[in-house]
Design a protein around this motif. Structure first.
Motif, PDB file in Angstrom:
ATOM      1  N   GLY A 183       0.837  -1.061  -0.172  1.00 44.05           N
ATOM      2  CA  GLY A 183       0.404   0.104   0.204  1.00 44.05           C
ATOM      3  C   GLY A 183       0.875   1.275  -0.051  1.00 44.05           C
ATOM      4  N   TYR A 184      -0.206   2.600  -0.029  1.00 42.20           N
ATOM      5  CA  TYR A 184       1.347   3.636   0.577  1.00 42.20           C
ATOM      6  C   TYR A 184      -0.086   4.470   0.759  1.00 42.20           C
ATOM      7  CZ  TYR A 184      -3.396   4.476  -2.452  1.00 42.20           C
ATOM      8  OH  TYR A 184      -4.265   4.626  -3.534  1.00 42.20           O
ATOM      9  N   GLY A 185       0.783   5.543   1.302  1.00 44.30           N
ATOM     10  CA  GLY A 185       0.163   6.543   3.125  1.00 44.30           C
ATOM     11  C   GLY A 185      -0.945   7.207   2.508  1.00 44.30           C
ATOM     12  N   VAL A 186      -1.862   7.724   2.893  1.00 42.85           N
ATOM     13  CA  VAL A 186      -2.986   8.842   2.018  1.00 42.85           C
ATOM     14  C   VAL A 186      -2.937   9.819   3.638  1.00 42.85           C
ATOM     15  CG1 VAL A 186      -4.646   9.527   1.903  1.00 42.85           C
ATOM     16  CG2 VAL A 186      -4.057   7.584   1.376  1.00 42.85           C
ATOM     17  N   TRP A 187      -2.194  10.718   3.841  1.00 47.62           N
ATOM     18  CA  TRP A 187      -2.445  11.974   4.813  1.00 47.62           C
ATOM     19  C   TRP A 187      -3.439  12.678   3.908  1.00 47.62           C
ATOM     20  CZ3 TRP A 187      -0.324  10.935   9.045  1.00 47.62           C
ATOM     21  CH2 TRP A 187       0.731   9.908   9.635  1.00 47.62           C
ATOM     22  N   SER A 188      -4.310  14.325   5.170  1.00 51.74           N
ATOM     23  CA  SER A 188      -5.280  14.554   4.959  1.00 51.74           C
ATOM     24  C   SER A 188      -5.328  15.548   6.156  1.00 51.74           C
ATOM     25  CB  SER A 188      -6.882  14.052   4.897  1.00 51.74           C
ATOM     26  OG  SER A 188      -6.594  13.039   3.427  1.00 51.74           O
ATOM     27  N   LEU A 189      -5.587  16.451   5.489  1.00 56.68           N
ATOM     28  CA  LEU A 189      -5.358  17.634   6.658  1.00 56.68           C
ATOM     29  C   LEU A 189      -6.770  18.410   6.228  1.00 56.68           C
ATOM     30  CD1 LEU A 189      -4.909  19.879   8.617  1.00 56.68           C
ATOM     31  CD2 LEU A 189      -3.699  21.426   6.887  1.00 56.68           C
ATOM     32  N   TYR A 190      -7.638  18.576   7.474  1.00 51.34           N
ATOM     33  CA  TYR A 190      -9.249  18.823   7.993  1.00 51.34           C
ATOM     34  C   TYR A 190      -9.420  20.083   8.044  1.00 51.34           C
ATOM     35  CZ  TYR A 190     -10.762  14.359   5.601  1.00 51.34           C
ATOM     36  OH  TYR A 190     -10.870  13.170   5.212  1.00 51.34           O
ATOM     37  N   TYR A 191      -9.991  21.123   7.338  1.00 52.35           N
ATOM     38  CA  TYR A 191     -10.586  22.082   7.641  1.00 52.35           C
ATOM     39  C   TYR A 191     -11.717  22.250   8.143  1.00 52.35           C
ATOM     40  CZ  TYR A 191      -6.225  24.323   5.622  1.00 52.35           C
ATOM     41  OH  TYR A 191      -4.675  24.151   5.100  1.00 52.35           O
ATOM     42  N   ASP A 192     -12.006  23.010   9.736  1.00 54.17           N
ATOM     43  CA  ASP A 192     -13.130  23.211   9.576  1.00 54.17           C
ATOM     44  C   ASP A 192     -13.823  24.484  10.949  1.00 54.17           C
ATOM     45  OD1 ASP A 192     -16.121  22.305  10.471  1.00 54.17           O
ATOM     46  OD2 ASP A 192     -15.854  20.471  11.067  1.00 54.17           O
ATOM     47  N   THR A 193     -14.307  25.611  10.963  1.00 57.30           N
ATOM     48  CA  THR A 193     -15.141  26.581  11.762  1.00 57.30           C
ATOM     49  C   THR A 193     -14.866  26.382  13.210  1.00 57.30           C
ATOM     50  OG1 THR A 193     -17.215  25.897  12.048  1.00 57.30           O
ATOM     51  CG2 THR A 193     -16.679  26.967  10.019  1.00 57.30           C
TER      52      THR A 193
ATOM     53  N   PHE B  80     -27.255  18.010   2.325  1.00 55.99           N
ATOM     54  CA  PHE B  80     -26.424  18.238   1.585  1.00 55.99           C
ATOM     55  C   PHE B  80     -25.010  19.155   2.391  1.00 55.99           C
ATOM     56  CE2 PHE B  80     -23.877  22.187  -0.051  1.00 55.99           C
ATOM     57  CZ  PHE B  80     -23.371  21.946  -0.908  1.00 55.99           C
ATOM     58  N   ARG B  81     -23.696  18.222   2.546  1.00 61.13           N
ATOM     59  CA  ARG B  81     -22.855  18.948   4.320  1.00 61.13           C
ATOM     60  C   ARG B  81     -21.406  18.559   2.893  1.00 61.13           C
ATOM     61  NH1 ARG B  81     -24.628  13.798   5.426  1.00 61.13           N
ATOM     62  NH2 ARG B  81     -22.874  12.078   4.802  1.00 61.13           N
ATOM     63  N   ARG B  82     -20.625  19.357   3.322  1.00 61.10           N
ATOM     64  CA  ARG B  82     -19.552  19.683   2.470  1.00 61.10           C
ATOM     65  C   ARG B  82     -17.831  19.384   3.511  1.00 61.10           C
ATOM     66  NH1 ARG B  82     -19.593  24.918  -1.236  1.00 61.10           N
ATOM     67  NH2 ARG B  82     -20.713  25.678   0.892  1.00 61.10           N
ATOM     68  N   LYS B  83     -16.815  19.332   3.313  1.00 66.49           N
ATOM     69  CA  LYS B  83     -15.532  19.107   3.785  1.00 66.49           C
ATOM     70  C   LYS B  83     -14.424  19.839   2.661  1.00 66.49           C
ATOM     71  CE  LYS B  83     -15.661  14.697   5.064  1.00 66.49           C
ATOM     72  NZ  LYS B  83     -16.534  14.050   4.998  1.00 66.49           N
ATOM     73  N   LEU B  84     -13.517  20.809   3.273  1.00 65.28           N
ATOM     74  CA  LEU B  84     -12.383  21.163   2.621  1.00 65.28           C
ATOM     75  C   LEU B  84     -11.054  20.529   3.245  1.00 65.28           C
ATOM     76  CD1 LEU B  84     -10.690  22.485   0.922  1.00 65.28           C
ATOM     77  CD2 LEU B  84     -11.206  24.474   1.905  1.00 65.28           C
ATOM     78  N   ARG B  85     -10.346  19.475   2.899  1.00 66.31           N
ATOM     79  CA  ARG B  85      -9.029  19.069   2.916  1.00 66.31           C
ATOM     80  C   ARG B  85      -8.001  19.268   1.979  1.00 66.31           C
ATOM     81  NH1 ARG B  85     -11.997  13.236   2.662  1.00 66.31           N
ATOM     82  NH2 ARG B  85     -11.460  12.478   1.075  1.00 66.31           N
ATOM     83  N   ILE B  86      -6.585  19.114   2.471  1.00 59.67           N
ATOM     84  CA  ILE B  86      -5.469  18.841   2.062  1.00 59.67           C
ATOM     85  C   ILE B  86      -4.641  17.967   1.909  1.00 59.67           C
ATOM     86  CG2 ILE B  86      -2.673  19.738   1.695  1.00 59.67           C
ATOM     87  CD1 ILE B  86      -3.746  22.230   2.557  1.00 59.67           C
ATOM     88  N   ARG B  87      -5.053  16.934   0.784  1.00 58.41           N
ATOM     89  CA  ARG B  87      -4.231  15.811   0.614  1.00 58.41           C
ATOM     90  C   ARG B  87      -2.825  15.948   0.710  1.00 58.41           C
ATOM     91  NH1 ARG B  87      -8.255  10.032  -0.124  1.00 58.41           N
ATOM     92  NH2 ARG B  87      -9.147  11.322   2.746  1.00 58.41           N
ATOM     93  N   HIS B  88      -2.221  14.672   0.892  1.00 57.69           N
ATOM     94  CA  HIS B  88      -0.608  13.905   0.091  1.00 57.69           C
ATOM     95  C   HIS B  88      -0.922  12.776   0.111  1.00 57.69           C
ATOM     96  CE1 HIS B  88       3.267  13.326  -0.183  1.00 57.69           C
ATOM     97  NE2 HIS B  88       3.299  12.760   0.486  1.00 57.69           N
ATOM     98  N   TYR B  89      -0.158  12.145  -0.411  1.00 57.21           N
ATOM     99  CA  TYR B  89      -0.142  10.417  -1.198  1.00 57.21           C
ATOM    100  C   TYR B  89       1.390   9.958  -0.683  1.00 57.21           C
ATOM    101  CZ  TYR B  89      -4.641  10.083  -3.160  1.00 57.21           C
ATOM    102  OH  TYR B  89      -6.463  10.726  -3.052  1.00 57.21           O
TER     103      TYR B  89
ATOM    104  N   GLN C  83     -10.483  27.118   9.967  1.00 58.24           N
ATOM    105  CA  GLN C  83      -8.892  26.708  10.365  1.00 58.24           C
ATOM    106  C   GLN C  83      -8.670  24.683  10.211  1.00 58.24           C
ATOM    107  OE1 GLN C  83      -8.937  27.725  14.434  1.00 58.24           O
ATOM    108  NE2 GLN C  83     -10.881  28.089  14.091  1.00 58.24           N
ATOM    109  N   PRO C  84      -6.766  24.528  10.574  1.00 57.71           N
ATOM    110  CA  PRO C  84      -6.373  23.632  10.065  1.00 57.71           C
ATOM    111  C   PRO C  84      -7.425  22.755  11.800  1.00 57.71           C
ATOM    112  CG  PRO C  84      -4.691  24.815   9.745  1.00 57.71           C
ATOM    113  CD  PRO C  84      -6.266  26.147  10.160  1.00 57.71           C
TER     114      PRO C  84
END
Length: 275
Positions: free
Chosen positions: A43-53, A68-77, A146-147
């Protein structure tokens, strides 16, 4: 500049299965599916930084089951030990519309992605990417995002062949994370398990319908659907919100009884830090 924007819709089914059984299921699926070209053995690594209020709006939208809902994230593989400002990451909006999961994302250098999401400034983009980049910036500014949490895991992925080309099955193990030190490139991050390390998350992802042989396999193995969110699990595991009905309780998933003497473990789900 060529567009780096990617978008797709799909349905997702999730199961929580012991790591050993997940390996058996993966081998059985491999008879009718192919290994994802980007998924090496192990496998491979999956890293996600989630933002929320500050009030955890995105978390509560999930808990309350908004259609209906959303999430914002930055993801690195991949591994985090080599992450620099030039490393490619994906800024992604993941949203749920009724039962359909939708993803829209753009690939950016890590430093540029942080400029967009952390520094809240417009970044260079192509005309085709303009609507998405402006939506991200508007979300961050209007909602004061914010993170909030980082999640990480080791993923193995299989993809369908022939008539099942829209099928994808992933197995995520060693699900862990942290609620501080949000830079991907930190040398010695203090992560901890948010799901018991002997359990893995199996996800079946389809564009339209789930093949009957997949549902037959799930029924034969008595797999039960779970409504699990790695982000929600992290928020609750780190005490940022009360534990909900979606929380994976360690007591409900005791580790297997060892058949022989095992070396001492240093990665207990709720106490020790892990990489």
């Amino acid at each position: 500049m060529a567009s780096r924007l990617h978008a797709f819709n799909r349905f997702e089914l999730k199961y929580l299965v012991p790591v050993e059984e997940a390996a058996e299921i993966r081998d059985e699926l491999a008879e009718r599916m192919d290994r994802d070209l980007h998924s090496p053995v192990g496998g491979y690594g999956v890293w996600s930084l989630y933002y929320d209020t500050p009030q955890l709006r995105f978390y509560w939208e999930k808990i309350e089951g908004l259609k209906f809902r959303r999430k914002l994230r930055i993801r690195h593989y991949g591994d985090l030990d080599a992450v620099t400002d030039d490393s490619p990451v994906r800024v992604e909006i993941k949203q749920r519309v009724n039962r359909v999961t939708q993803k829209r994302r753009i690939t950016l250098p890590y430093g540029v992605a942080r400029g967009l999401c952390d520094e809240r400034r417009m970044v260079k983009h192509s005309p085709q990417e303009s609507a998405f980049v402006q939506e991200v910036l508007e979300l961050v500014v209007r909602l004061n995002l914010q993170p909030t949490a980082i999640t990480g895991y080791q993923r193995e992925a299989l993809v369908g062949r022939d008539a099942d080309t829209g099928l994808r099955v992933t197995f995520d193990r060693r699900v862990r994370g942290r609620d501080r030190d949000f830079h991907f490139g930190i040398a010695t991050p203090q992560n901890r398990f948010t799901i018991p390390p002997h359990m893995s998350v199996m996800e079946i992802k389809v564009n339209e319908r789930t093949p009957h042989w997949i549902t037959d396999l799930a029924a034969r193995r008595n797999l039960n659907l779970v409504r699990i969110s790695k982000y929600v699990q992290s928020v609750e595991a780190f005490g940022l919100a009360p534990r909900s009905v979606f929380h994976v309780n360690e007591a409900d998933y005791p580790p297997p009884t060892p058949t022989h003497k095992q070396p001492a473990q240093h990665d207990a789900p709720s106490k020790a830090g892990v990489q």
